[in-house]
Design a protein around this motif. Sequence first.
Motif, short mmCIF file in Angstrom:
data_model
loop_
_atom_site.label_atom_id
_atom_site.label_comp_id
_atom_site.label_asym_id
_atom_site.label_seq_id
_atom_site.Cartn_x
_atom_site.Cartn_y
_atom_site.Cartn_z
N UNK A 187 30.65 -59.88 -7.91
CA UNK A 187 30.74 -59.51 -6.50
C UNK A 187 32.21 -59.39 -6.11
N UNK A 188 32.56 -58.26 -5.51
CA UNK A 188 33.94 -58.04 -5.07
C UNK A 188 34.09 -58.21 -3.56
N UNK A 189 33.08 -57.78 -2.79
CA UNK A 189 33.21 -57.86 -1.33
C UNK A 189 31.84 -57.82 -0.68
N UNK A 190 31.68 -58.59 0.39
CA UNK A 190 30.48 -58.55 1.22
C UNK A 190 30.85 -57.81 2.50
N UNK A 191 30.13 -56.74 2.81
CA UNK A 191 30.49 -55.91 3.96
C UNK A 191 29.46 -56.00 5.09
#
Length: 70
Positions: free
Chosen positions: A6-10
């Motif tokens: 996981x790189x980013x939660x938007x």
Amino acid sequence: GTSVRIKQLTAPPEITNRLRELGFCEEQKIRLLAQQANVICQVCNARLGLSSQLADLIWVEKIKPQRLAA
């Protein structure tokens, strides 16, 4: 069976906080088990299902398979 990180939660903050409580944190490794109407993944040794709309708010990168040293 694809492993990703996981790189980013938007998602909006309240959804992002709930995802983090479930183990979907930045830099967490997860494994995608099925991707149909819903996305089923393995995170922290648990299988969880997400709607495809929610899964679209989680940015990931593929993890390259590690080669075994000879």
